[in-house]
Motif scaffolding. Structure first.
Motif, PDB file in Angstrom:
ATOM      1  N   GLN A   1      -0.752   6.818   0.546  1.00 56.86           N
ATOM      2  CA  GLN A   1      -2.172   7.193   0.657  1.00 56.86           C
ATOM      3  C   GLN A   1      -3.048   5.997   1.024  1.00 56.86           C
ATOM      4  N   GLY A   2      -2.416   4.838   1.244  1.00 56.53           N
ATOM      5  CA  GLY A   2      -3.165   3.641   1.611  1.00 56.53           C
ATOM      6  C   GLY A   2      -3.769   2.903   0.441  1.00 56.53           C
ATOM      7  N   GLN A   3      -3.418   3.311  -0.786  1.00 58.21           N
ATOM      8  CA  GLN A   3      -3.957   2.647  -1.978  1.00 58.21           C
ATOM      9  C   GLN A   3      -3.136   1.397  -2.307  1.00 58.21           C
ATOM     10  N   PRO A   4      -3.807   0.279  -2.603  1.00 52.39           N
ATOM     11  CA  PRO A   4      -3.065  -0.938  -2.952  1.00 52.39           C
ATOM     12  C   PRO A   4      -2.337  -0.780  -4.280  1.00 52.39           C
ATOM     13  N   GLN A   5      -1.095  -1.278  -4.316  1.00 54.46           N
ATOM     14  CA  GLN A   5      -0.267  -1.230  -5.505  1.00 54.46           C
ATOM     15  C   GLN A   5       0.206  -2.639  -5.839  1.00 54.46           C
TER      16      GLN A   5
ATOM     17  N   ARG B   1       0.855  -1.194   0.000  1.00 50.95           N
ATOM     18  CA  ARG B   1       0.000   0.000   0.000  1.00 50.95           C
ATOM     19  C   ARG B   1       0.886   1.238   0.000  1.00 50.95           C
ATOM     20  N   ASP B   2       0.529   2.222  -0.834  1.00 47.25           N
ATOM     21  CA  ASP B   2       1.329   3.442  -0.914  1.00 47.25           C
ATOM     22  C   ASP B   2       1.036   4.360   0.269  1.00 47.25           C
TER      23      ASP B   2
END
Length: 269
Positions: free
Chosen positions: A138-142, A135-136
């Protein structure tokens, strides 16, 4: 005169086929027919051209005895048969499917403020590919895809002084194995240390010996192509430390091209 059938022999035996060969000592036949019974006991007929002397009987079962009868057709007559027995070869053992590969350990190395290098092992087997998931800031999955032959990858675009958890999956056929995981903290941000070479200054030149101001000559354009122009210029007196070429691109944005002081031409791409 009436043609004569010679001998029928079997050759090139495989688990699912037998090649038959025969001779015709005298005369010629219009055609031939091969008759046999399949593995279910059903009669089968295989027509063969009159000029042929061999035929392959396909679709047989492994390790089975077959009796083949060959007839020669001459006008309205059917002559023969000549016969032979043959046993098909044993079925080849099926290749064992490759064993499932195994993921080893995942470790983090070469940590910088904005990237981390991950390394892993594969103790057994081979994978088609890998995927790294995290997770980056910003908490977004990558998801970062990696080639199956790789054992390391650098994850870019991270934020300084931040803890990340990385999961590595191995893709094998239609299966996704894993994950193996590791945590790592990126380095601190701030000014980067620049290891620059020391500049040795020449001894000061007395004012009366200082060189006179250099002079620029003419600027001309040559070697013009659809996407570049070569510029040439002269320096009638003195020397310059460097040059800069300034122009605006097709979008009207100002561009600056630095040039070494010893140069007298440059290509603007």
């Amino acid at each position: 005169s009436q043609p004569v059938l010679g001998e029928l022999t079997a050759s090139q035996v495989t688990p699912d086929s037998v090649q038959l060969e025969w001779s015709v000592p005298e005369g010629t036949f219009d055609s031939f027919t091969v008759q046999y019974r399949d593995a279910q006991g059903q009669p089968q007929v295989l027509p063969v051209d009159g000029g042929a002397r061999r035929v392959t009987v396909p679709g047989l079962s492994p390790s089975r005895r077959y009796k083949f009868n060959l007839y020669g057709v001459w006008g309205r007559k059917r002559l023969g048969p000549i016969s032979t027995d043959a046993v098909t070869a044993a079925a080849e053992p099926e290749e064992e499917p490759p064993s499932q590969p195994v993921l080893g350990e995942l470790t983090a190395s070469q940590v910088t403020p904005d990237s981390i290098q991950l390394e892993w092992s594969v103790p057994e087997g081979t994978f088609d590919s890998f995927t790294v998931q995290y997770r980056d800031a910003q908490g977004q999955p990558q998801v970062l895809p990696v080639d199956g032959g790789a054992r390391r990858v650098t994850v870019p675009g991270l934020s300084p002084s931040r803890r990340y958890k990385f999961n590595l999956y191995g893709v094998w056929g239609r299966k996704r194995l894993g994950p193996i995981s590791t945590d790592a903290v990126t380095g601190e941000g701030g000014h980067r240390l620049c290891l620059c070479p020391l500049q040795v200054l020449p001894p000061a030149v007395p004012k009366e010996e200082q060189p006179s101001q250099p002079v620029l000559g003419e600027l001309t354009a040559s070697h013009v192509t659809p996407d570049s122009v070569q510029l040439e210029w002269s320096v009638p007196e003195g020397t310059f430390d460097s040059f800069t070429v300034q122009y605006r691109d097709a979008q009207g944005q100002p561009q600056v091209l630095p040039v070494d002081g010893g140069a007298r031409r440059v290509t603007v791409p």
